[in-house]
Design a protein around this motif. Structure first.
Motif, PDB file in Angstrom:
ATOM      1  N   UNK A 227       0.815  -1.228   0.000  1.00 46.95           N
ATOM      2  CA  UNK A 227       0.000   0.000   0.000  1.00 46.95           C
ATOM      3  C   UNK A 227       0.845   1.273   0.000  1.00 46.95           C
ATOM      4  N   UNK A 228       1.956   1.257   0.734  1.00 50.09           N
ATOM      5  CA  UNK A 228       2.839   2.423   0.774  1.00 50.09           C
ATOM      6  C   UNK A 228       3.537   2.618  -0.562  1.00 50.09           C
ATOM      7  N   UNK A 229       3.970   1.542  -1.176  1.00 48.27           N
ATOM      8  CA  UNK A 229       4.618   1.636  -2.493  1.00 48.27           C
ATOM      9  C   UNK A 229       3.667   2.266  -3.509  1.00 48.27           C
ATOM     10  N   UNK A 230       2.411   1.842  -3.486  1.00 46.24           N
ATOM     11  CA  UNK A 230       1.423   2.426  -4.413  1.00 46.24           C
ATOM     12  C   UNK A 230       1.229   3.917  -4.125  1.00 46.24           C
ATOM     13  N   UNK A 231       1.209   4.275  -2.845  1.00 50.60           N
ATOM     14  CA  UNK A 231       1.006   5.680  -2.463  1.00 50.60           C
ATOM     15  C   UNK A 231       2.185   6.541  -2.902  1.00 50.60           C
ATOM     16  N   UNK A 232       3.400   6.052  -2.721  1.00 49.12           N
ATOM     17  CA  UNK A 232       4.578   6.829  -3.116  1.00 49.12           C
ATOM     18  C   UNK A 232       4.654   6.982  -4.633  1.00 49.12           C
ATOM     19  N   UNK A 233       4.301   5.934  -5.369  1.00 50.44           N
ATOM     20  CA  UNK A 233       4.261   6.051  -6.826  1.00 50.44           C
ATOM     21  C   UNK A 233       3.220   7.074  -7.265  1.00 50.44           C
ATOM     22  N   UNK A 234       2.054   7.044  -6.627  1.00 51.07           N
ATOM     23  CA  UNK A 234       1.007   8.009  -6.965  1.00 51.07           C
ATOM     24  C   UNK A 234       1.463   9.434  -6.659  1.00 51.07           C
ATOM     25  N   UNK A 235       2.178   9.614  -5.556  1.00 45.34           N
ATOM     26  CA  UNK A 235       2.669  10.940  -5.182  1.00 45.34           C
ATOM     27  C   UNK A 235       3.699  11.440  -6.194  1.00 45.34           C
ATOM     28  N   UNK A 236       4.557  10.566  -6.666  1.00 45.70           N
ATOM     29  CA  UNK A 236       5.555  10.959  -7.659  1.00 45.70           C
ATOM     30  C   UNK A 236       4.902  11.257  -9.008  1.00 45.70           C
ATOM     31  N   UNK A 237       3.876  10.505  -9.363  1.00 42.65           N
ATOM     32  CA  UNK A 237       3.179  10.777 -10.622  1.00 42.65           C
ATOM     33  C   UNK A 237       2.462  12.121 -10.571  1.00 42.65           C
ATOM     34  N   UNK A 238       1.906  12.429  -9.416  1.00 41.72           N
ATOM     35  CA  UNK A 238       1.132  13.664  -9.289  1.00 41.72           C
ATOM     36  C   UNK A 238       2.006  14.893  -9.108  1.00 41.72           C
ATOM     37  N   UNK A 239       3.045  14.764  -8.307  1.00 42.72           N
ATOM     38  CA  UNK A 239       3.844  15.938  -7.953  1.00 42.72           C
ATOM     39  C   UNK A 239       5.217  16.009  -8.572  1.00 42.72           C
ATOM     40  N   UNK A 240       5.619  14.975  -9.300  1.00 44.09           N
ATOM     41  CA  UNK A 240       6.934  14.990  -9.908  1.00 44.09           C
ATOM     42  C   UNK A 240       8.026  14.573  -8.935  1.00 44.09           C
ATOM     43  N   UNK A 241       9.268  14.749  -9.358  1.00 42.21           N
ATOM     44  CA  UNK A 241      10.429  14.341  -8.569  1.00 42.21           C
ATOM     45  C   UNK A 241      10.418  14.991  -7.194  1.00 42.21           C
ATOM     46  N   UNK A 242      10.864  14.244  -6.189  1.00 40.57           N
ATOM     47  CA  UNK A 242      10.862  14.743  -4.803  1.00 40.57           C
ATOM     48  C   UNK A 242      12.122  14.318  -4.070  1.00 40.57           C
ATOM     49  N   UNK A 243      12.601  15.138  -3.134  1.00 40.90           N
ATOM     50  CA  UNK A 243      13.675  14.688  -2.250  1.00 40.90           C
ATOM     51  C   UNK A 243      13.159  13.579  -1.328  1.00 40.90           C
ATOM     52  N   UNK A 244      14.067  12.743  -0.873  1.00 39.62           N
ATOM     53  CA  UNK A 244      13.706  11.668   0.037  1.00 39.62           C
ATOM     54  C   UNK A 244      13.018  12.220   1.280  1.00 39.62           C
ATOM     55  N   UNK A 245      13.494  13.356   1.785  1.00 38.03           N
ATOM     56  CA  UNK A 245      12.899  13.965   2.988  1.00 38.03           C
ATOM     57  C   UNK A 245      11.420  14.244   2.792  1.00 38.03           C
ATOM     58  N   UNK A 246      11.051  14.748   1.628  1.00 39.59           N
ATOM     59  CA  UNK A 246       9.637  15.063   1.379  1.00 39.59           C
ATOM     60  C   UNK A 246       8.802  13.795   1.270  1.00 39.59           C
ATOM     61  N   UNK A 247       9.366  12.746   0.701  1.00 36.46           N
ATOM     62  CA  UNK A 247       8.631  11.484   0.585  1.00 36.46           C
ATOM     63  C   UNK A 247       8.464  10.822   1.946  1.00 36.46           C
ATOM     64  N   UNK A 248       9.454  10.982   2.803  1.00 38.38           N
ATOM     65  CA  UNK A 248       9.320  10.485   4.181  1.00 38.38           C
ATOM     66  C   UNK A 248       8.226  11.263   4.920  1.00 38.38           C
ATOM     67  N   UNK A 249       8.232  12.584   4.746  1.00 37.71           N
ATOM     68  CA  UNK A 249       7.204  13.403   5.409  1.00 37.71           C
ATOM     69  C   UNK A 249       5.820  13.069   4.868  1.00 37.71           C
ATOM     70  N   UNK A 250       5.710  12.861   3.567  1.00 38.30           N
ATOM     71  CA  UNK A 250       4.418  12.488   2.990  1.00 38.30           C
ATOM     72  C   UNK A 250       3.941  11.164   3.575  1.00 38.30           C
ATOM     73  N   UNK A 251       4.867  10.231   3.764  1.00 37.44           N
ATOM     74  CA  UNK A 251       4.517   8.946   4.373  1.00 37.44           C
ATOM     75  C   UNK A 251       3.925   9.153   5.762  1.00 37.44           C
ATOM     76  N   UNK A 252       4.529  10.042   6.537  1.00 33.40           N
ATOM     77  CA  UNK A 252       4.087  10.277   7.913  1.00 33.40           C
ATOM     78  C   UNK A 252       2.764  11.020   7.984  1.00 33.40           C
ATOM     79  N   UNK A 253       2.522  11.919   7.044  1.00 36.89           N
ATOM     80  CA  UNK A 253       1.314  12.741   7.118  1.00 36.89           C
ATOM     81  C   UNK A 253       0.139  12.174   6.332  1.00 36.89           C
TER      82      UNK A 253
END
Length: 294
Positions: A227-253
């Motif tokens: 489920x997390x892998x799908x969410x991170x892929x969706x976030x990258x498709x929607x928002x484009x490239x991201x730093x690891x820090x932002x993807x970690x924060x997105x995971x938490x929020x």
């Protein structure tokens, strides 16, 4: 009225998060306030014992503990022996009333301008006045137990970092929603780590209050990262490239997972060739950019 299992869960969560918050607050300020509203006598006792255990850090500073309780006639007798062990720098105020009196209590305690940690067990709907008091300008942190999602209300009140989970007890009963509002990434990581540790200890699963399917995540052992892998892929498709820090924060929020799970999910995505990174090898750094591979 919360069940015994819910009460135990909330008490453990309060103690774990306060253990992280109190030393950090006293490191950056000479005074701090802890506000407990709607909590049980057992949770209030546990919080005071935690403050007493940090006596060395408290000395030379000023800590105020507000206990806002309605109808707990035995509370003074139960807290009295613990108060006697507290350093002189700690002041405890027992106040009658429901959690909605938090704004009055915080103002009367002179909490403005200093770190404030509020733990609120709310039987009804959240109100803007209560949440504004909990933000305490820019110095407040709120751990909230309520019946439904409070994410939008916390964001509107001024908390830039908001996380939510809906605990599911071992018997399958729902235990409301745990919402957390803060300005600190460290606190955000700490509350999620605490939730997972308590979940593993008490056999509690979590679901995302915003998930219409109501899928739960088992936090004992190695979690299912799909489920997390799908969410991170969706976030990258929607928002484009991201730093690891932002993807970690997105995971938490935005999910029920921990920051460490984001790193593992990203490693799986890299191994599968779904995403690419700036560097070819080594540990993923916070500033490293992750992008879709295709």
């Amino acid at each position: 009225m919360p069940t015994d299992r819910t009460t135990d869960f909330l008490r453990e969560l309060l103690v774990r998060q306060l253990t992280t918050w109190l030393p950090a607050a006293l490191h950056r300020s000479r005074r701090a306030t802890v506000a407990l509203a709607g909590t049980t006598a057992g949770s209030a006792e546990a919080a005071l014992r935690l403050v007493a255990a940090h006596g060395d850090q408290v000395r030379g500073r000023q800590v105020t503990v507000l206990v806002l309780a309605d109808g707990a006639a035995d509370l003074p007798a139960r807290l009295g022996p613990i108060e006697a062990e507290l350093p002189a720098e700690v002041t405890v105020h027992l106040l009658p009333g429901d959690p909605y009196r938090l704004p009055v209590a915080v103002k009367a305690a002179g909490a403005a301008g200093a770190p404030l940690f509020s733990f609120v067990d709310l039987p009804g709907a959240v109100t803007p006045k209560l949440l504004t008091a909990a933000t305490n300008g820019r110095t407040g942190e709120l751990l909230l137990h309520t019946g439904d999602s409070a994410r939008n209300a916390l964001v509107s009140a001024g908390f830039p970092l908001v996380a939510e989970v809906a605990p599911v007890l071992p018997d399958g009963d729902a235990a409301g929603v745990i919402a957390f509002g803060s300005r600190s990434d460290r606190s955000l990581e700490a509350v999620r780590d605490a939730l997972w540790a308590i979940g593993a200890d008490l056999d509690v699963r979590y679901r995302d209050p915003a998930d219409p399917m109501g899928a739960t995540v088992d936090v004992a052992g190695d979690p299912d990262l799909e489920p997390l892998i799908r969410e991170l892929l969706a976030e990258l498709r929607e928002g484009g490239s991201r730093p690891v820090t932002e993807l970690r924060r997105h995971t938490l929020t935005a999910t029920v997972y921990r920051a460490v799970d984001a790193n593992r999910a990203l490693a799986d995505l890299l191994d599968a060739g779904e995403v690419r990174r700036d560097r070819e090898a080594g540990k993923l750094a916070g500033d490293e950019i992750i992008a879709l591979a295709r």
